[in-house]
Write an enzyme that holds these catalytic residues in place. Structure first.
Site, short mmCIF file in Angstrom:
data_model
loop_
_atom_site.label_atom_id
_atom_site.label_comp_id
_atom_site.label_asym_id
_atom_site.label_seq_id
_atom_site.Cartn_x
_atom_site.Cartn_y
_atom_site.Cartn_z
N GLY A 278 0.82 -1.22 0.00
CA GLY A 278 0.00 0.00 0.00
C GLY A 278 0.85 1.27 0.00
N ARG A 279 1.88 1.30 0.84
CA ARG A 279 2.68 2.53 0.95
C ARG A 279 3.73 2.64 -0.15
NH1 ARG A 279 2.93 -0.95 4.92
NH2 ARG A 279 4.83 -2.10 5.35
N GLU A 364 5.59 2.71 8.94
CA GLU A 364 4.75 1.52 8.77
C GLU A 364 5.61 0.34 8.29
OE1 GLU A 364 0.14 1.44 7.79
OE2 GLU A 364 1.25 1.26 5.94
N LYS A 514 -8.08 -1.68 14.61
CA LYS A 514 -9.23 -1.85 13.72
C LYS A 514 -10.24 -2.81 14.33
CE LYS A 514 -6.87 -1.60 9.23
NZ LYS A 514 -6.57 -2.38 8.03
O1 F6P Z 1 -3.25 1.40 7.62
C1 F6P Z 1 -3.07 0.16 7.04
C2 F6P Z 1 -3.19 0.18 5.56
O2 F6P Z 1 -3.34 -1.14 5.16
C3 F6P Z 1 -2.03 0.83 4.83
O3 F6P Z 1 -0.91 0.03 4.72
C4 F6P Z 1 -2.66 1.15 3.52
O4 F6P Z 1 -1.89 2.03 2.77
C5 F6P Z 1 -3.99 1.70 3.98
O5 F6P Z 1 -4.33 0.91 5.10
C6 F6P Z 1 -5.10 1.69 2.97
O6 F6P Z 1 -5.41 0.39 2.57
P1 F6P Z 1 -6.32 0.11 1.28
O7 F6P Z 1 -5.63 0.66 0.09
O8 F6P Z 1 -6.49 -1.37 1.23
O9 F6P Z 1 -7.63 0.82 1.50
#
Ligand code: F6P
Length: 554
Positions: A278-279, A364, A514
């Site tokens: 994601g990052r 992260e 979460k």
């Molecule tokens: O905060 C956790 C996380 O999984 C990040 O690593 C990621 O960038 C973000 O949430 C958004 O996730 P998604 O693109 O699945 O909505």
């Protein structure tokens, strides 16, 4: 012996127990009392020896508390940790994200050489290129005005709904590349679940001319989903027909079923894959908002810049490798000087979101206390990354950098040629201040100098100096240079993760909060008293129930 102690015992022989680390610790004792002034006085060629240029990026790392011997030992540490081996494993698509059993291939997204990259026996390059093509073709239709809204109007506003990596990267790049933006299209980013964010953004928009990009790798992220549903309701309230959604909502995700379930036409879905973290995803379809803003050509330049840094990182010897040098200096301060944080100080207004972006990218990735083998580490890992634009910071927190009690290494990031040539006087002041700050941090001002300059031998006017900084100079903040800069930091994070023996590509630390939030959510409005948590949490829920109701007359 506690379980924690028992697990720590197993670290003997771990990354910070190797013989080279004993040498580094002994060397640190000598360096702790060595002032950088002395190092510069002794060696007029220090800049030449401790600076490196890759393309349009120059790194000056001479203002660090180190010598040739320091670098020799740090590089030996990198070699012993097998940075080169891990680097190759990453580039060739091995599943180095162990806990999720995934490859880590953001480098394939910008692999402009197009050499095959294999994952599970499949070359991923054809599908990477197909998505880049699809994004470009779609963006061109919107940018040219060919793509119309449901009443036949051109699109004027694009709203990216996403959070974390699905927000921070595109947002930072959109801001950084402002001089390259399309004149008609304005981008907006909704991330926060706080209703004020979506409400304020939508208030200023017209559904007839607005397009939404729902950006979520998983398409299950609660914040993004509720924001997307609110946007959908807002759109339908005016357009009155679900069939119009196809002209106003597109999705970026790895989860086709969930996208379809939301009501978005799969033809309007831009795909990416589980081997993109994601990052690390702005290079993927998550960058769709960037393509809309600056066009496909500029986006490809961004990818090319990152690819140039990838090539350098992959092939340059460790001693001449910019990400490795940055990473190992970070290790030096973090693990041998006990520094806890690292400041990112862009002297460029357009890079003002870079610190927030790097906070996620770095923290992260490496904010972890269990290593790749499941053992609790007995050394400090991920640094606290923070920062703000340089000049503003000077009038806020630099006091602590100069005269505080902590050691805070800092990166100064500067664009030499501004995008505002008519504002040269401003630019000169900006540059003079960047130079002055790094000089002051390094040299400081002794009591004698203070007396000579101010006529007073006042201790509060003395600057210890000896504060380390890196200067990263960009010829100009172009898409190419920005790509290089981001990739530089990605690889720095990778190297540090290798040194600390971490899986830098999972993020289990976000899970517990979460889970608890989904348990608490229904309790907020339930009738029964809440008793299943600790006393503080129970009481706070009850306070919320009592006090969140609007009072008459307010
Ligand atoms: O905060 C956790 C996380 O999984 C990040 O690593 C990621 O960038 C973000 O949430 C958004 O996730 P998604 O693109 O699945 O909505």
């Amino acid at each position: 012996m506690s379980a924690v102690q028992a697990r720590r015992e197993t670290m003997v022989g771990g990354p910070l127990h190797r013989p080279v680390c004993r040498s580094l610790r002994a060397h640190q004792q000598a360096m702790a009392t060595m002032h950088m002034r002395t190092l510069f006085e002794a060696d007029p060629a220090r800049f030449e020896r401790f600076s490196i240029q890759v393309g349009d990026l120059l790194l000056d790392y001479s203002k660090n508390r180190m010598t040739d011997e320091t670098m020799r030992l740090l590089l030996e540490m990198a070699e012993e940790a097998d940075v080169a081996g891990w680097r190759e494993r990453m580039f060739r698509g091995d599943k180095i994200n162990h806990t999720e059993n995934r490859a880590v291939l953001h480098t394939a997204l910008r692999n402009r050489s197009n050499a095959p990259v294999w994952v599970d026996g499949e070359d991923v390059m054809p599908k990477v290129n197909a998505v880049i093509e699809k994004m470009g073709a779609f963006a061109e239709r919107v940018r040219s005005g060919d793509w119309r809204g449901y009443t036949g109007e051109r699109i004027t506003d694009v709203v990216n709904i996403g959070i974390g990596g699905s927000d921070l990267g595109p947002q930072m790049v959109y801001q950084a590349l402002k001089p390259y933006r399309h004149p008609r299209l304005k981008l907006h980013f909704i991330s926060n679940v706080d209703g004020a964010h979506v409400k304020e953004t939508l208030e200023a928009l017209n559904p007839e001319t607005t397009m939404f990009i729902v950006s979520s790798k998983t398409f299950t992220t609660q914040e993004t989903m509720i924001n997307a549903h609110t946007a959908r309701d807002w759109f339908l309230a005016q357009s009155q027909a679900e069939k119009h959604i196809a002209r106003h909502f597109v999705a970026v995700s790895t989860n086709r079923d969930a996208v379809t379930g939301f009501g978005i036409d799969p033809a309007n879905m831009f795909e990416f894959w589980d081997w993109v973290g994601g990052r690390y995803s702005l290079w993927s379809a998550i960058g769709l908002s960037i393509v809309l803003a600056v066009g496909a050509e500029r986006f490809v330049e961004l990818l090319e810049g990152a690819h140039e840094m990838d090539e350098h990182f992959r092939h340059a010897p460790l001693a001449e490798n910019m990400p490795v040098i940055l990473a190992m200096l970070g290790i030096w301060y973090n693990n041998f000087f006990g520094a806890e944080s690292h400041a990112i100080l862009p002297y460029d207004h357009y890079l003002r979101s870079l610190p927030a972006y790097l906070e996620q990218a770095d923290m992260e990735s490496n904010g972890k206390s269990v290593d790749r083998d499941g053992r609790l580490v007995d050394y400090a890992t991920g640094q606290i990354i923070w920062g703000a634009t340089g000049i503003n910071g000077q009038h806020a927190f630099y006091q602590l950098l100069h005269q505080g009690t902590r050691l805070i290494p800092a990166d100064f990031i500067v664009s030499l040629e501004p995008h505002t040539p008519d504002m040269q006087a401003h630019h000169d002041i900006l540059i003079a201040n960047f130079l002055a700050q790094t000089e002051a941090l390094m040299r400081g001002r002794t009591l004698e100098e203070t007396r000579a300059q101010t006529g007073q031998a006042a201790p509060h006017k003395v600057f210890e100096g000896n504060h380390p900084s890196n200067a990263i100079l960009l010829r100009k903040l172009t898409p190419h240079a920005l790509g290089m800069l981001i990739a530089l930091y990605e690889h720095k994070i990778f190297v540090q993760g290798v040194i600390w023996n971490l899986d830098s590509y999972d993020q289990w630390g976000v899970e517990l909060g979460k889970q608890l939030a989904s348990r608490i959510l229904p309790e907020l409005h339930a009738d029964a008293p809440v008793a299943g948590h600790d006393a503080s949490t129970n009481a706070l829920i009850n306070v919320y129930r009592r006090m969140s109701q609007p009072r008459a007359g307010h």
